[in-house]
Structures are given as structure tokens and as C-alpha cells.
Design a protein around this motif. Structure first.
Motif, PDB file in Angstrom:
ATOM      1  N   UNK A  84      -2.149  11.819  -5.480  1.00  0.00           N
ATOM      2  CA  UNK A  84      -3.312  10.956  -6.126  1.00  0.00           C
ATOM      3  C   UNK A  84      -2.039  10.219  -7.039  1.00  0.00           C
ATOM      4  N   UNK A  85      -1.114  10.272  -7.610  1.00  0.00           N
ATOM      5  CA  UNK A  85      -0.445   9.241  -8.418  1.00  0.00           C
ATOM      6  C   UNK A  85       0.157   7.953  -7.258  1.00  0.00           C
ATOM      7  N   UNK A  86       0.240   8.964  -6.099  1.00  0.00           N
ATOM      8  CA  UNK A  86       0.609   7.805  -4.819  1.00  0.00           C
ATOM      9  C   UNK A  86      -0.180   6.821  -4.543  1.00  0.00           C
ATOM     10  N   UNK A  87      -0.982   7.828  -4.045  1.00  0.00           N
ATOM     11  CA  UNK A  87      -2.562   6.282  -3.358  1.00  0.00           C
ATOM     12  C   UNK A  87      -3.020   5.702  -4.722  1.00  0.00           C
ATOM     13  N   UNK A  88      -2.837   6.113  -5.953  1.00  0.00           N
ATOM     14  CA  UNK A  88      -3.045   5.189  -7.384  1.00  0.00           C
ATOM     15  C   UNK A  88      -2.171   4.072  -7.329  1.00  0.00           C
ATOM     16  N   UNK A  89      -0.974   4.407  -7.231  1.00  0.00           N
ATOM     17  CA  UNK A  89       0.208   3.005  -7.368  1.00  0.00           C
ATOM     18  C   UNK A  89       0.245   2.261  -6.252  1.00  0.00           C
ATOM     19  N   UNK A  90      -0.421   3.156  -4.841  1.00  0.00           N
ATOM     20  CA  UNK A  90      -0.276   2.643  -3.197  1.00  0.00           C
ATOM     21  C   UNK A  90      -1.631   1.461  -3.469  1.00  0.00           C
ATOM     22  N   UNK A  91      -2.953   1.826  -4.056  1.00  0.00           N
ATOM     23  CA  UNK A  91      -4.324   1.172  -4.313  1.00  0.00           C
ATOM     24  C   UNK A  91      -3.997  -0.027  -4.977  1.00  0.00           C
ATOM     25  N   UNK A  92      -3.333  -0.079  -6.150  1.00  0.00           N
ATOM     26  CA  UNK A  92      -2.741  -0.934  -7.275  1.00  0.00           C
ATOM     27  C   UNK A  92      -1.763  -1.800  -6.677  1.00  0.00           C
ATOM     28  N   UNK A  93      -1.043  -1.458  -5.729  1.00  0.00           N
ATOM     29  CA  UNK A  93       0.661  -1.996  -5.055  1.00  0.00           C
ATOM     30  C   UNK A  93      -0.583  -3.115  -3.825  1.00  0.00           C
ATOM     31  N   UNK A  94      -0.905  -2.457  -3.358  1.00  0.00           N
ATOM     32  CA  UNK A  94      -1.491  -3.523  -2.248  1.00  0.00           C
ATOM     33  C   UNK A  94      -2.858  -4.026  -2.131  1.00  0.00           C
ATOM     34  N   UNK A  95      -3.582  -4.655  -3.140  1.00  0.00           N
ATOM     35  CA  UNK A  95      -4.773  -4.752  -3.767  1.00  0.00           C
ATOM     36  C   UNK A  95      -4.500  -6.253  -3.207  1.00  0.00           C
ATOM     37  N   UNK A  96      -5.137  -6.494  -2.526  1.00  0.00           N
ATOM     38  CA  UNK A  96      -4.582  -8.780  -1.849  1.00  0.00           C
ATOM     39  C   UNK A  96      -4.454  -9.185  -1.449  1.00  0.00           C
ATOM     40  N   UNK A  97      -2.986  -8.051  -0.723  1.00  0.00           N
ATOM     41  CA  UNK A  97      -1.527  -7.680   0.448  1.00  0.00           C
ATOM     42  C   UNK A  97      -2.196  -7.643   1.459  1.00  0.00           C
ATOM     43  N   UNK A  98      -1.580  -8.427   2.326  1.00  0.00           N
ATOM     44  CA  UNK A  98      -2.140  -7.786   3.940  1.00  0.00           C
ATOM     45  C   UNK A  98      -0.660  -8.899   4.530  1.00  0.00           C
ATOM     46  N   UNK A  99      -0.294  -8.058   5.817  1.00  0.00           N
ATOM     47  CA  UNK A  99       0.930  -7.884   6.345  1.00  0.00           C
ATOM     48  C   UNK A  99       2.091  -7.949   5.887  1.00  0.00           C
ATOM     49  N   UNK A 100       3.164  -8.421   6.279  1.00  0.00           N
ATOM     50  CA  UNK A 100       4.394  -8.146   5.626  1.00  0.00           C
ATOM     51  C   UNK A 100       4.081  -7.604   4.506  1.00  0.00           C
ATOM     52  N   UNK A 101       3.692  -8.913   3.440  1.00  0.00           N
ATOM     53  CA  UNK A 101       3.454  -8.424   2.027  1.00  0.00           C
ATOM     54  C   UNK A 101       3.402  -6.974   1.517  1.00  0.00           C
ATOM     55  N   UNK A 102       2.070  -6.865   2.710  1.00  0.00           N
ATOM     56  CA  UNK A 102       1.654  -5.308   1.614  1.00  0.00           C
ATOM     57  C   UNK A 102       2.303  -3.816   2.853  1.00  0.00           C
ATOM     58  N   UNK A 103       2.756  -4.688   3.722  1.00  0.00           N
ATOM     59  CA  UNK A 103       4.574  -3.907   3.468  1.00  0.00           C
ATOM     60  C   UNK A 103       4.904  -3.105   2.544  1.00  0.00           C
ATOM     61  N   UNK A 104       5.789  -4.025   2.537  1.00  0.00           N
ATOM     62  CA  UNK A 104       6.495  -4.357   1.625  1.00  0.00           C
ATOM     63  C   UNK A 104       6.157  -3.251   0.552  1.00  0.00           C
ATOM     64  N   UNK A 105       4.994  -3.488   0.189  1.00  0.00           N
ATOM     65  CA  UNK A 105       4.287  -3.179  -1.221  1.00  0.00           C
ATOM     66  C   UNK A 105       4.229  -1.193  -0.953  1.00  0.00           C
ATOM     67  N   UNK A 106       3.848  -1.247   0.141  1.00  0.00           N
ATOM     68  CA  UNK A 106       3.542   0.010   0.052  1.00  0.00           C
ATOM     69  C   UNK A 106       4.627   0.935   0.366  1.00  0.00           C
ATOM     70  N   UNK A 107       5.612  -0.365   1.203  1.00  0.00           N
ATOM     71  CA  UNK A 107       7.402   0.577   1.332  1.00  0.00           C
ATOM     72  C   UNK A 107       7.958   1.078  -0.344  1.00  0.00           C
TER      73      UNK A 107
END
Length: 190
Positions: free
Chosen positions: A63-86
Motif C-alpha cells: 500500500x505504501x509503495x502504491x501510494x508513493x507511486x501514485x503521487x510520483x506518477x501523477x501528470x508524468x509520462x514517458x521517460x519522466x514517468x519511468x524515472x519517477x517509478x524507478x
């Protein structure tokens, strides 16, 4: 009779903290009983077993990982989203090493299907939509990302990169760049 103030949620949270401090393998009902100065038997009012505790910690971590990922990925795409998820995976592992280990605990199919792991998988697939991969290539790419993220983080946490230059902080963005290049130029089936 249940001891006042003890709940399954409080015990799982304390177990997660213990996992971060001492290692996930050190989390037992006995260790928690010592921490709360109660007999192990009193914990069975809230948890069925050490495995129940370990599963609870895994679900909390997901849950904590998913919450962090949701916050980090909001509004991002492509390489920016990939880097945020990583970075979510790497930062979470460094902030919460025991919880991170718990997040990789094998769960039974029903528990896994109801966990936040499903949300994480959906977010990973959403990141991959920016690379226009169809099936089964998208599934292959999900597995590749998971392998690289988890493998790198596990080696880094174990000190595997501390013996040589450049430092792992310099290597991490290079790996993300390489993954981005690979995803943009995904090879056709052999």
C-alpha cells in the motif's frame, strides 16, 4: 482477553518498524510480545500467527509503495514517468529496507489479487503505455522493469556497489536512461 490498545493494525505497524530496524527475518510474534511487554498468547487475539503478521506487513508495504507511486506518477509520462517509478522503488527500499523486503513476500493468489500490488502493476503498465508496447511485449517489459528495479536495489542495499567507482547514485540514472532507450526500441520477436 485482548490487552487494551493492542490491535492487529497497531501490531502490523510495530512489526513493520521492527522489520526496518532489525530486518524482516527478525519479525516474529515473540519479538512483538517483548516490545509490548505482553505474553505471546495475548497477541493471538489479534493475529493468527507469525505468518499472518508477515502478510500484514507485506500488505502495508505494498500500500505504501502504491501510494508513493501514485503521487510520483501523477501528470508524468514517458521517460519522466519511468524515472519517477524507478525512484519510488529505490527510495522506498532505502527508507524502509524491512518493509521493502516484506513487499516481495509471496502471497497466496487471493490475497495478492486483493492487495495494492495490483495497483502497482497497473501503474507500471500505465508507464509503459508511453512506449506503445502491445502484448505480450508489455508483459515482458513489466518483468524486465521489476527485475532491474528489484535487482539493483537489492544489490545496492547489500553493499554490492560500494567497492568501486563510480558510485551507485551515478549509475542509477544511467540505468533509467538505458531502460528508456530499450523501451523506445523494443526488439521484435525472434
Amino acid at each position: 482477553m485482548a490487552r487494551a490498545g493492542l490491535t492487529a493494525q497497531r501490531l502490523v505497524a510495530a512489526g513493520a518498524d521492527l522489520a526496518d530496524e532489525a530486518g524482516f527475518e527478525q519479525v516474529t510474534l515473540s519479538a512483538l510480545a517483548r516490545q509490548f511487554d505482553v505474553k505471546v498468547a495475548s497477541l493471538y487475539s489479534h493475529l493468527k500467527s507469525s505468518q499472518d503478521l508477515r502478510t500484514g506487513i507485506a500488505l502495508l508495504a505494498l500500500r505504501e509503495l502504491a501510494d508513493r507511486a501514485g503521487d510520483a506518477l501523477a501528470g508524468r509520462s514517458g521517460k519522466d514517468a519511468l524515472a519517477a517509478l524507478a525512484d519510488v522503488y529505490r527510495d522506498y527500499a532505502r527508507d524502509h529496507p524491512g518493509r521493502y523486503t516484506a513487499a516481495r513476500l509471496p502471497l497466496d493468489p487471493e490475497t495478492a489479487a486483493a492487495s495494492a500490488g495490483v495497483r502497482l502493476a497497473r501503474m507500471t503498465r500505465a508507464v509503459l503505455r508511453g512506449y506503445d508496447l502491445g502484448e505480450p511485449d508489455q508483459t515482458h517489459a513489466v518483468r524486465l522493469l521489476g527485475s532491474v528495479f528489484h535487482g539493483y536495489v537489492s544489490l545496492e542495499l547489500a553493499g554490492g556497489f560500494s567497492h568501486s567507482a563510480p558510485g551507485s547514485a551515478e549509475t542509477w540514472p544511467r540505468i533509467v536512461d538505458a531502460l528508456d532507450a530499450l523501451l523506445r526500441n523494443w526488439p521484435p520477436p525472434a
